[in-house]
Design a protein around this motif. Structure first.
Motif, PDB file in Angstrom:
ATOM      1  N   ALA A  79       4.281  12.081   0.578  1.00 62.87           N
ATOM      2  CA  ALA A  79       3.906  11.305  -0.602  1.00 62.87           C
ATOM      3  C   ALA A  79       3.020  10.119  -0.194  1.00 62.87           C
ATOM      4  N   ALA A  80       3.331   9.496   0.942  1.00 63.85           N
ATOM      5  CA  ALA A  80       2.502   8.387   1.431  1.00 63.85           C
ATOM      6  C   ALA A  80       1.097   8.865   1.802  1.00 63.85           C
ATOM      7  N   VAL A  81       1.002  10.054   2.389  1.00 67.75           N
ATOM      8  CA  VAL A  81      -0.320  10.631   2.694  1.00 67.75           C
ATOM      9  C   VAL A  81      -1.124  10.763   1.404  1.00 67.75           C
ATOM     10  N   SER A  82      -0.454  11.164   0.331  1.00 64.12           N
ATOM     11  CA  SER A  82      -1.153  11.414  -0.936  1.00 64.12           C
ATOM     12  C   SER A  82      -1.791  10.166  -1.533  1.00 64.12           C
ATOM     13  N   VAL A  83      -1.241   9.002  -1.208  1.00 69.43           N
ATOM     14  CA  VAL A  83      -1.777   7.757  -1.788  1.00 69.43           C
ATOM     15  C   VAL A  83      -2.501   6.892  -0.748  1.00 69.43           C
ATOM     16  N   THR A  84      -2.820   7.495   0.388  1.00 70.80           N
ATOM     17  CA  THR A  84      -3.547   6.781   1.444  1.00 70.80           C
ATOM     18  C   THR A  84      -4.833   7.546   1.729  1.00 70.80           C
ATOM     19  N   PRO A  85      -5.886   7.262   0.975  1.00 71.73           N
ATOM     20  CA  PRO A  85      -7.133   8.019   1.143  1.00 71.73           C
ATOM     21  C   PRO A  85      -7.690   7.922   2.567  1.00 71.73           C
ATOM     22  N   VAL A  86      -8.075   9.064   3.076  1.00 72.51           N
ATOM     23  CA  VAL A  86      -8.576   9.160   4.448  1.00 72.51           C
ATOM     24  C   VAL A  86      -9.824   8.303   4.658  1.00 72.51           C
ATOM     25  N   ASN A  87     -10.627   8.131   3.627  1.00 65.64           N
ATOM     26  CA  ASN A  87     -11.860   7.351   3.785  1.00 65.64           C
ATOM     27  C   ASN A  87     -11.627   5.849   3.703  1.00 65.64           C
ATOM     28  N   LEU A  88     -10.475   5.420   3.221  1.00 65.74           N
ATOM     29  CA  LEU A  88     -10.198   3.988   3.089  1.00 65.74           C
ATOM     30  C   LEU A  88      -9.223   3.466   4.135  1.00 65.74           C
ATOM     31  N   ALA A  89      -8.334   4.304   4.622  1.00 62.72           N
ATOM     32  CA  ALA A  89      -7.291   3.866   5.557  1.00 62.72           C
ATOM     33  C   ALA A  89      -6.980   4.994   6.533  1.00 62.72           C
ATOM     34  N   LEU A  90      -7.940   5.322   7.376  1.00 63.90           N
ATOM     35  CA  LEU A  90      -7.816   6.474   8.279  1.00 63.90           C
ATOM     36  C   LEU A  90      -6.608   6.365   9.200  1.00 63.90           C
ATOM     37  N   GLN A  91      -6.397   5.211   9.836  1.00 64.36           N
ATOM     38  CA  GLN A  91      -5.278   5.087  10.771  1.00 64.36           C
ATOM     39  C   GLN A  91      -3.934   5.243  10.074  1.00 64.36           C
ATOM     40  N   ALA A  92      -3.762   4.595   8.933  1.00 63.48           N
ATOM     41  CA  ALA A  92      -2.508   4.719   8.186  1.00 63.48           C
ATOM     42  C   ALA A  92      -2.323   6.160   7.708  1.00 63.48           C
TER      43      ALA A  92
END
Length: 183
Positions: A79-92
């Motif tokens: 669920a956290a992956v779903s709300v952490t866009p790869v282009n905005l927060a790659l490390q997270a």
């Protein structure tokens, strides 16, 4: 690239707010968030079933509790992956991906133990053990790739395709387990 390519783009790129070419990607990002977020929540709910399964016959109760914990936290990580866009927060984003699959490995191992102690057939155990091995292999490949970086186009393509294969195998496995346990 001008679009999404099966062997060139990770599933997470569907959740980016902008494509790598700079185009708006909000519609895809919203659908990705809904789909993966729902999957994570469903997994959290599904994980609780193994605790009950273990406690029903009082066999492998500790593994049942561990399965619930691993499954719940893996679902939360997805669920956290779903709300952490790869282009905005790659490390997270990558941290949540590694956590989700690492915890999935713990869940798969514990559910296999619970199933073994509660009357699974040899075929069911073989399928479950194979799934554990596949998740372990994928987790190792992803962890190494994130630590060392992908150095070739072929390596990138292999990671992308293996990610999709792992997603499809996981869907098949959960479907299989659901049907087998209900019987």
């Amino acid at each position: 690239s001008p679009g999404y390519h099966f062997s060139g783009n990770f599933l997470s790129e569907l959740g980016a707010t902008r494509s790598w070419s700079g185009q708006d990607n909000h519609a895809s990002a919203l659908l990705f968030t809904i789909a993966l977020g729902t999957l994570g929540l469903a997994f959290m709910w599904f994980a609780a079933a193994w605790r009950g399964f273990a406690f029903r016959d009082k066999r492998a109760a500790a593994a049942g509790v561990a399965a619930q914990e691993f499954g719940t936290t893996s679902g939360a990580a997805f669920a956290a992956v779903s709300v952490t866009p790869v282009n905005l927060a790659l490390q997270a984003h990558n941290m949540f991906v590694v956590a989700a699959f690492g915890l999935l490995l713990g869940y798969a191992a514990c559910t296999t133990i619970v199933w073994a102690r509660n009357g699974a057939t040899a075929a069911q155990l073989a399928i479950s053990a194979l799934y554990v091995v596949l998740v372990l292999g994928y987790f190792i490949v992803v962890a190494i790739a994130l630590h060392h970086g992908v150095v070739s186009e072929r390596g990138h393509r292999e990671l992308v395709v293996s990610q999709k294969a792992m997603a499809y195998v996981s869907m098949l496995y959960i479907g299989y387990v659901t049907i087998a346990v209900r019987r």
